[in-house]
Design a protein around this motif. Structure first.
Motif, PDB file in Angstrom:
ATOM      1  N   UNK A 178      -2.950  -4.711  10.716  1.00  0.00           N
ATOM      2  CA  UNK A 178      -3.885  -5.073   9.656  1.00  0.00           C
ATOM      3  C   UNK A 178      -5.320  -4.933  10.146  1.00  0.00           C
ATOM      4  N   UNK A 179      -5.548  -5.288  11.418  1.00  0.00           N
ATOM      5  CA  UNK A 179      -6.896  -5.191  11.961  1.00  0.00           C
ATOM      6  C   UNK A 179      -7.356  -3.749  12.017  1.00  0.00           C
ATOM      7  N   UNK A 203     -13.548  -2.261   2.814  1.00  0.00           N
ATOM      8  CA  UNK A 203     -13.257  -3.691   2.720  1.00  0.00           C
ATOM      9  C   UNK A 203     -11.851  -3.931   3.253  1.00  0.00           C
ATOM     10  N   UNK A 204     -11.758  -4.690   4.340  1.00  0.00           N
ATOM     11  CA  UNK A 204     -10.469  -4.923   4.979  1.00  0.00           C
ATOM     12  C   UNK A 204      -9.456  -5.447   3.975  1.00  0.00           C
ATOM     13  N   UNK A 205      -8.265  -4.854   3.997  1.00  0.00           N
ATOM     14  CA  UNK A 205      -7.195  -5.312   3.115  1.00  0.00           C
ATOM     15  C   UNK A 205      -7.176  -4.672   1.751  1.00  0.00           C
ATOM     16  N   UNK A 206      -8.156  -3.818   1.439  1.00  0.00           N
ATOM     17  CA  UNK A 206      -8.220  -3.167   0.136  1.00  0.00           C
ATOM     18  C   UNK A 206      -8.452  -1.670   0.317  1.00  0.00           C
ATOM     19  N   UNK A 207      -7.598  -0.863  -0.271  1.00  0.00           N
ATOM     20  CA  UNK A 207      -7.774   0.587  -0.268  1.00  0.00           C
ATOM     21  C   UNK A 207      -8.427   0.983  -1.581  1.00  0.00           C
ATOM     22  N   UNK A 208      -9.697   1.375  -1.512  1.00  0.00           N
ATOM     23  CA  UNK A 208     -10.432   1.802  -2.695  1.00  0.00           C
ATOM     24  C   UNK A 208     -10.259   3.307  -2.874  1.00  0.00           C
ATOM     25  N   UNK A 225       0.455   0.622   0.113  1.00  0.00           N
ATOM     26  CA  UNK A 225       1.552  -0.206   0.620  1.00  0.00           C
ATOM     27  C   UNK A 225       1.841   0.097   2.084  1.00  0.00           C
ATOM     28  N   UNK A 226       1.778   1.377   2.459  1.00  0.00           N
ATOM     29  CA  UNK A 226       2.038   1.737   3.856  1.00  0.00           C
ATOM     30  C   UNK A 226       0.975   1.179   4.791  1.00  0.00           C
ATOM     31  N   UNK A 227      -0.213   0.919   4.257  1.00  0.00           N
ATOM     32  CA  UNK A 227      -1.308   0.369   5.054  1.00  0.00           C
ATOM     33  C   UNK A 227      -1.410  -1.142   4.910  1.00  0.00           C
TER      34      UNK A 227
END
Length: 291
Positions: A33-34, A42-47, A79-81
């Motif tokens: 995740x890091x 933005x960490x945790x969000x794939x734009x 999802x893979x990320x």
């Protein structure tokens, strides 16, 4: 190298040939995740930048949700990320020029975009996820049976696309539209007699229309790719790994069948009405299309 044949609705041959994917070597098998956060704005969000509507790649369903072939792929990548997916509606000019990526509007762009040498100079592309050609769609009343019949006729294209480039290079009487929805509206309303664009789009539209028909495939050997900022090699490697997994698991072929073969897809929502004055704003200058 596996090849999967697909076809757009109402196009009886292998109009869409398949994808060519190569697994990306090197690196860890999974991203933490890091590490994922370092690749993203933005960490945790794939734009994801996408030009909506562009059915069947991306469009609004009856509930106002963005759906489509590209969107399903974007969801699988997110999802893979281990990231949430956020679709950022972006004009195609900003996507294909790389401006949207360079301005951090989004992390990646997926919008039925053909990989070209010029575009590759402004962004990093993933391995191709779909092979595509151009196609010719014409009004049934226009008496068009091939490209040879386009002389003196108005030909619609979407601005900043390979279809527009091809039509201009051929010296056709070109009228540009800002998106594919307006292009199809222009054809259906008689503003143009024919349209040139990616076969995956026009073949799909032919299957949805009683007033136009698919005429001819133009073999340009185009391939569609997903783009990231030029320096973000880590992100494009993660995208390639996700695509390779989708290819090996058969998920990518299933999505092709769903969106281009079976026709069992969500209905499009009601598009905003376009007035004649608004449509006229998309008309090019008189000398546009001449080389």
């Amino acid at each position: 190298m596996a090849m999967h044949k697909t076809a757009a609705k109402a196009v009886g041959a292998s109009a869409l040939a398949a994808l060519v994917l190569t697994a990306c070597g090197g690196g860890d098998e999974s991203e933490s995740s890091e590490e994922g956060g370092e690749m993203l704005n933005n960490a945790g969000t794939l734009q994801v930048c996408s030009d909506v509507p562009y059915p069947p790649f991306e469009y609004f369903d009856g509930d106002g949700n963005v759906v489509g072939f590209d969107i399903d792929i974007a969801e699988a990548i997110a999802e893979s990320m281990d990231a949430e997916l956020e679709i950022v509606q972006t004009g195609f000019e900003g996507i294909q020029s790389g401006v949207a990526l360079d301005s951090n509007t989004c992390d990646i762009a997926i919008s039925g975009m053909t990989i070209t040498e010029e575009r590759a100079g402004n962004m990093l592309f993933s391995e191709p996820y779909l092979d595509d050609n151009l196609g010719l769609l014409a009004a049934t009343a226009a008496d068009v049976s091939s490209l040879d019949d386009l002389e003196g006729l108005a030909v619609g294209v979407q601005a900043d696309t390979t279809g527009a480039t091809y039509a201009e290079e051929q010296g056709y009487e070109v009228r540009e539209y800002s998106d594919s929805g307006l292009l199809i509206q222009g054809l259906e309303s008689g503003q143009v007699d024919a349209a040139i664009g990616n076969i995956s789009i026009l073949g799909y539209q032919a299957g949805e229309s009683d007033t136009s028909e698919f005429i001819e495939e133009i073999d340009t050997g185009e391939q569609l790719g997903i783009a990231a900022q030029s320096e973000n090699t880590e992100l494009i490697e993660a995208v390639n790994e996700a695509l390779a997994e989708m290819e090996s698991s058969g998920e990518l072929e299933e999505l092709e069948d769903t969106w281009f073969l079976e026709g069992d897809t969500p209905e499009e929502g009601d598009a905003e009405e376009t007035t004649d004055d608004e449509a006229a704003e998309d008309e090019p200058a008189e000398d546009e299309g001449d080389e």
